[in-house]
Design a protein around this motif. Structure first.
Motif, short mmCIF file in Angstrom:
data_model
loop_
_atom_site.label_atom_id
_atom_site.label_comp_id
_atom_site.label_asym_id
_atom_site.label_seq_id
_atom_site.Cartn_x
_atom_site.Cartn_y
_atom_site.Cartn_z
N GLN A 224 0.97 -1.31 0.09
CA GLN A 224 -0.02 -0.07 -0.03
C GLN A 224 0.87 1.14 0.03
O GLN A 224 1.57 1.64 1.17
CB GLN A 224 -0.92 -0.14 1.07
CG GLN A 224 -1.67 1.12 1.54
CD GLN A 224 -2.57 0.78 2.81
OE1 GLN A 224 -3.68 0.31 2.83
NE2 GLN A 224 -2.17 1.44 4.03
N PHE A 225 0.98 1.91 -1.10
CA PHE A 225 1.76 3.09 -1.19
C PHE A 225 1.32 4.31 -1.30
O PHE A 225 -0.05 4.29 -1.72
CB PHE A 225 2.62 2.99 -2.75
CG PHE A 225 4.03 2.35 -2.52
CD1 PHE A 225 5.09 3.24 -2.93
CD2 PHE A 225 4.25 0.90 -2.50
CE1 PHE A 225 6.27 2.85 -2.73
CE2 PHE A 225 5.40 0.44 -2.69
CZ PHE A 225 6.27 1.08 -2.72
N VAL A 226 1.79 5.33 -0.53
CA VAL A 226 1.42 6.73 -0.59
C VAL A 226 2.46 7.50 -0.90
O VAL A 226 3.40 7.41 -0.24
CB VAL A 226 0.64 7.02 0.76
CG1 VAL A 226 0.10 8.70 0.72
CG2 VAL A 226 -0.47 6.12 1.14
N VAL A 227 2.53 8.09 -2.18
CA VAL A 227 3.55 8.91 -2.60
C VAL A 227 3.17 10.39 -2.87
O VAL A 227 2.14 10.75 -3.82
CB VAL A 227 3.87 8.41 -3.98
CG1 VAL A 227 5.25 9.04 -4.45
CG2 VAL A 227 4.42 6.61 -3.68
N ASP A 228 4.21 11.35 -2.27
CA ASP A 228 3.92 12.72 -2.79
C ASP A 228 4.74 12.76 -4.26
O ASP A 228 5.83 12.88 -4.23
CB ASP A 228 4.79 13.54 -1.63
CG ASP A 228 4.55 15.16 -2.04
OD1 ASP A 228 4.34 15.36 -3.11
OD2 ASP A 228 4.62 15.77 -1.11
N ASP A 229 3.69 12.94 -5.22
CA ASP A 229 4.12 12.86 -6.77
C ASP A 229 4.39 14.38 -7.33
O ASP A 229 4.68 14.36 -8.12
CB ASP A 229 3.27 12.14 -7.59
CG ASP A 229 2.09 12.81 -8.00
OD1 ASP A 229 1.54 13.67 -7.09
OD2 ASP A 229 1.74 12.46 -8.94
N SER A 230 4.56 15.39 -6.14
CA SER A 230 4.49 16.73 -6.59
C SER A 230 6.09 17.18 -6.99
O SER A 230 6.33 18.25 -7.40
CB SER A 230 4.14 17.91 -5.57
OG SER A 230 4.78 17.48 -4.39
N GLY A 231 7.04 16.33 -6.59
CA GLY A 231 8.57 16.77 -6.85
C GLY A 231 9.56 15.42 -6.97
O GLY A 231 8.99 14.35 -7.54
N GLY A 232 10.57 15.69 -6.45
CA GLY A 232 11.48 14.60 -6.71
C GLY A 232 11.20 13.09 -5.91
O GLY A 232 11.91 12.12 -6.18
N PHE A 233 10.45 13.21 -4.86
CA PHE A 233 10.20 12.05 -4.44
C PHE A 233 9.39 10.97 -5.25
O PHE A 233 9.58 9.76 -4.90
CB PHE A 233 9.34 12.16 -2.99
CG PHE A 233 10.24 12.47 -1.87
CD1 PHE A 233 11.21 11.77 -1.32
CD2 PHE A 233 10.16 13.92 -1.43
CE1 PHE A 233 12.04 11.93 -0.38
CE2 PHE A 233 11.08 14.23 -0.02
CZ PHE A 233 12.07 13.37 0.43
N SER A 234 8.79 11.46 -6.15
CA SER A 234 8.12 10.60 -7.10
C SER A 234 9.43 9.61 -7.78
O SER A 234 8.84 8.61 -8.10
CB SER A 234 7.38 11.53 -8.01
OG SER A 234 6.67 10.87 -9.08
N ALA A 235 10.31 10.30 -8.12
CA ALA A 235 11.54 9.53 -8.71
C ALA A 235 12.17 8.31 -7.70
O ALA A 235 12.27 7.31 -8.14
CB ALA A 235 12.54 10.30 -9.34
N VAL A 236 12.26 8.91 -6.41
CA VAL A 236 12.68 7.81 -5.44
C VAL A 236 11.71 6.62 -5.45
O VAL A 236 12.05 5.81 -5.55
CB VAL A 236 12.52 8.86 -3.97
CG1 VAL A 236 13.17 7.77 -2.93
CG2 VAL A 236 13.70 9.76 -4.22
N ALA A 237 10.32 7.18 -5.36
CA ALA A 237 9.14 6.20 -5.13
C ALA A 237 9.30 5.07 -6.51
O ALA A 237 9.12 3.74 -6.39
CB ALA A 237 7.96 6.71 -4.84
N ALA A 238 9.60 5.67 -7.66
CA ALA A 238 9.65 4.85 -8.97
C ALA A 238 10.82 3.96 -8.97
O ALA A 238 10.38 2.65 -9.44
CB ALA A 238 9.64 5.82 -10.00
N ASP A 239 11.93 4.31 -8.43
CA ASP A 239 13.07 3.55 -8.41
C ASP A 239 12.79 2.38 -7.31
O ASP A 239 13.19 1.15 -7.62
CB ASP A 239 14.17 4.16 -8.11
CG ASP A 239 14.73 5.04 -9.25
OD1 ASP A 239 14.25 4.67 -10.29
OD2 ASP A 239 15.51 5.91 -9.14
N LEU A 240 12.05 2.59 -6.12
CA LEU A 240 11.78 1.67 -5.09
C LEU A 240 10.73 0.52 -5.83
O LEU A 240 11.03 -0.66 -5.44
CB LEU A 240 11.23 2.26 -4.15
CG LEU A 240 10.84 1.48 -2.81
CD1 LEU A 240 11.86 0.34 -2.63
CD2 LEU A 240 10.12 2.17 -1.69
N LEU A 241 9.62 1.12 -6.49
CA LEU A 241 8.83 0.19 -7.05
C LEU A 241 9.32 -0.71 -8.17
O LEU A 241 8.89 -1.68 -8.26
CB LEU A 241 7.87 1.15 -7.55
CG LEU A 241 6.73 1.82 -6.82
CD1 LEU A 241 6.07 3.03 -7.37
CD2 LEU A 241 5.71 0.83 -6.27
#
Length: 574
Positions: A224-241
């Motif tokens: 169950q992911f909750v991602v702040d996709d408004s900035g650079g953390f979106s890329a961090v989440a995508a790499d983790l995914l």
């Protein structure tokens, strides 16, 4: 046991998560008190789905969220990244193998606990003293810090998501993304976060923490992911995914892509517009490619939206806005946290339990294979058979997903509706059967109805914890009932006035999502794929090769054509 691992990535995601876990903590406390309302003592929610049991080195049993939270270094405020339950000190700096000179450490002084956290500490010390027979015996009225002081303080002084968190976390849960050497405001686009995961040992450390929670589970049912996709953390989440897709290929991922109003300020120039729209396109495309179901949530003007009809939101306060999305997230995820009672039977307290794989397949695995869902909420939900404000239950459900069409007739729509804590017009709690009959009657008389709707019902309402913000308007009563006449005064109402609320939430796979998808496809073609596109150089600087961009265009084009099967959308590779 069918466990879920929750992952929160980025600032606003952690604000939402803090409220979400406060709800769970409140429910645990209410369920354990024999003097509480039976509806809280008989929740029929399996908290083990989200929580893990453990034991400290001193032999003390613990019960903490099965959570991995990723944020900036320094974003934890006065909380230690190792928590307090296990009394572990933070690990020292790793050896720097590329530097032979002297190394100096600069450490900032620890932040002082705010009024709420001081109060929590006092209560925990009091509880510990009672166990040891040395209690001071202070009553609530004798406490130096009163509830009203805490509520007022939090409404005006929240800076970090930990400022209002009343939950203990495991030492593996809180990961700080250190060494970026930039302000959080500058970490505002996909390109700048693209290498943050892979630099140094960050990616390895994050994956190792995730692995800890997965491997101790008996049978994990999903992420169950909750991602702040408004900035650079979106890329961090995508790499983790991407790592999760390699290592846990058959484990479903349900992802809520969230953003605050303050992150969606109007760009001041043409260049900033291109910059923002390309970020939105790339961020969504990458996150969606690794998710079984993605739910975008984040209105640019939440306080002015229909979803805030009975609320008093301040858009500039993440503490306020995240409270709304957290309430919707809690409600939307109830179906795979309910105690199952068999394929044909219903309990007195819950109905419509499904596991997360069935939940995702129900919305994304139908004929259209649409993997993007719209999130709607009614907060609070109206009385089942009441006539307040001349709106039905369906009329009060308003989108929290941006850029969606209204009043779309989609004969292939698929919905999951969750209603909990529903009230009758006389203020009494409705039974499971009454809720079902009401919903069936509403759809029976509706001009348009979805192809399929799965209904989940629980009698337990959403509890309002003390650190919840004062965001309710003066038409909301003590138990979330919608009043015919307002309370006197203009001050918003909070946890001291509103103790619980009924909620209705709907996730729907519908062609109403087309504007959202078409905007992203159009922006990628206009600014990234066309000959001489103004954003082509920017995307190259973000590390995207031409073939990656064409693949992204193909995926978005397929998403659009899935929702418009008779359209003449051309492939980007034509």
């Amino acid at each position: 046991m069918r466990e879920i691992v929750t992952v929160q990535v980025g600032g606003f995601a952690n604000f939402i998560g803090s409220h979400f876990w406060n709800f769970q903590d409140e429910l645990l406390g209410l369920a354990s008190d024999p003097n509480n309302d039976p509806v809280f003592r008989n929740q029929c929610l399996n908290m083990d789905v989200l929580y893990r049991t453990g034991e400290t080195q001193q032999g003390v049993l613990t019960y903490t969220p099965r959570l991995l939270s990723v944020g900036f270094q320094g974003s934890l405020g006065s909380m230690s990244s190792r928590g307090v339950l296990y009394n572990e000190s933070s690990p020292g700096p790793s050896d720097v193998v590329t530097w032979s000179g002297s190394v100096s450490t600069h450490a900032s002084a620890p932040r002082k606990k705010n009024l709420f956290l001081q109060r929590l500490y006092e209560e925990e010390q009091e509880s510990f003293s009672m166990i040891n027979g040395t209690s001071s015996g202070k009553s609530d009225s004798q406490r130096e810090i009163q509830d009203k002081d805490i509520v007022e303080f939090l409404d005006n002084h929240v800076e970090f998501w930990t400022d209002f968190s009343k939950v203990h976390y495991h030492p593996q849960s809180l990961y700080e993304l250190g060494g970026l050497w930039m302000d959080p405001q500058d970490f505002d686009n996909y390109g700048i976060g693209k290498d943050a995961f892979s630099e140094g040992f960050r990616g390895e450390e994050i994956c190792e923490r995730l692995r800890f929670f997965v491997e101790e589970s008996d049978h994990i049912q999903g992420f169950q992911f909750v991602v702040d996709d408004s900035g650079g953390f979106s890329a961090v989440a995508a790499d983790l995914l991407e790592n999760i897709a390699d290592e846990y290929a058959n484990t479903p991922v349900l992802l809520f892509a969230v953003r605050s109003p303050s992150s969606q300020m109007n760009p001041r120039s043409r260049q900033q517009t291109i910059f923002r729209e390309l970020h939105d396109t790339v961020s969504f495309s990458r996150l969606a490619s690794f998710s079984k179901l993605i739910v975008p949530a984040g209105l640019p003007f939440l306080s002015e939206s229909k979803a805030s009809t009975f609320l008093r939101i301040e858009n500039e306060k993440p503490y306020h806005c995240s409270a709304v999305y957290a309430a919707a997230l809690h409600s939307a995820t109830l179906p795979y946290r309910m105690e199952p009672v068999g394929p044909t039977a219903d309990s007195f307290d819950v109905s419509g339990a499904v596991d997360i794989n069935s939940f995702v397949q129900m919305l994304a695995g139908q004929a259209r294979q649409n993997t993007v869902a719209i999130l709607d909420a009614a907060m609070p939900a109206p009385a089942l058979n009441g006539k307040q404000h001349e709106q039905s239950l369906l009329g009060n459900l308003q989108p929290l997903t941006p850029e969606v069409s209204e009043d779309v007739e989609d004969l292939q729509a698929v919905e999951s509706m969750i209603i909990h804590g529903a009230l009758r017009s006389d203020g009494q709690r409705a039974s499971i059967s009454e809720v079902k009959e009401t919903v069936n009657a509403i759809y029976g008389h509706a001009i348009t109805r979805p192809m399929f709707c799965h209904l989940s019902v629980a009698r337990c309402p959403l509890p309002i914890p003390l650190p919840y913000p004062s965001i309710f308007g003066n038409l909301v009563g003590q138990y979330g009932e919608l009043l015919n006449s307002p309370f006197v005064g203009s001050s918003p109402r909070g946890s001291l006035e509103v103790h619980s609320i009924p909620m209705a939430v709907r996730l729907r796979s519908s062609s109403a999502i087309l504007p959202f998808l078409e905007n992203r496809l159009g922006n990628l073609r206009r600014y990234g794929l066309q000959r001489g596109a103004l954003g082509a150089e920017l995307l190259r600087n973000w590390g995207f090769a031409d073939d990656e961009l064409y693949d992204m265009g193909e995926m978005l084009s397929k998403m659009v054509s899935t929702m418009k099967p008779h359209s003449e959308i051309s492939s980007d590779s034509d």
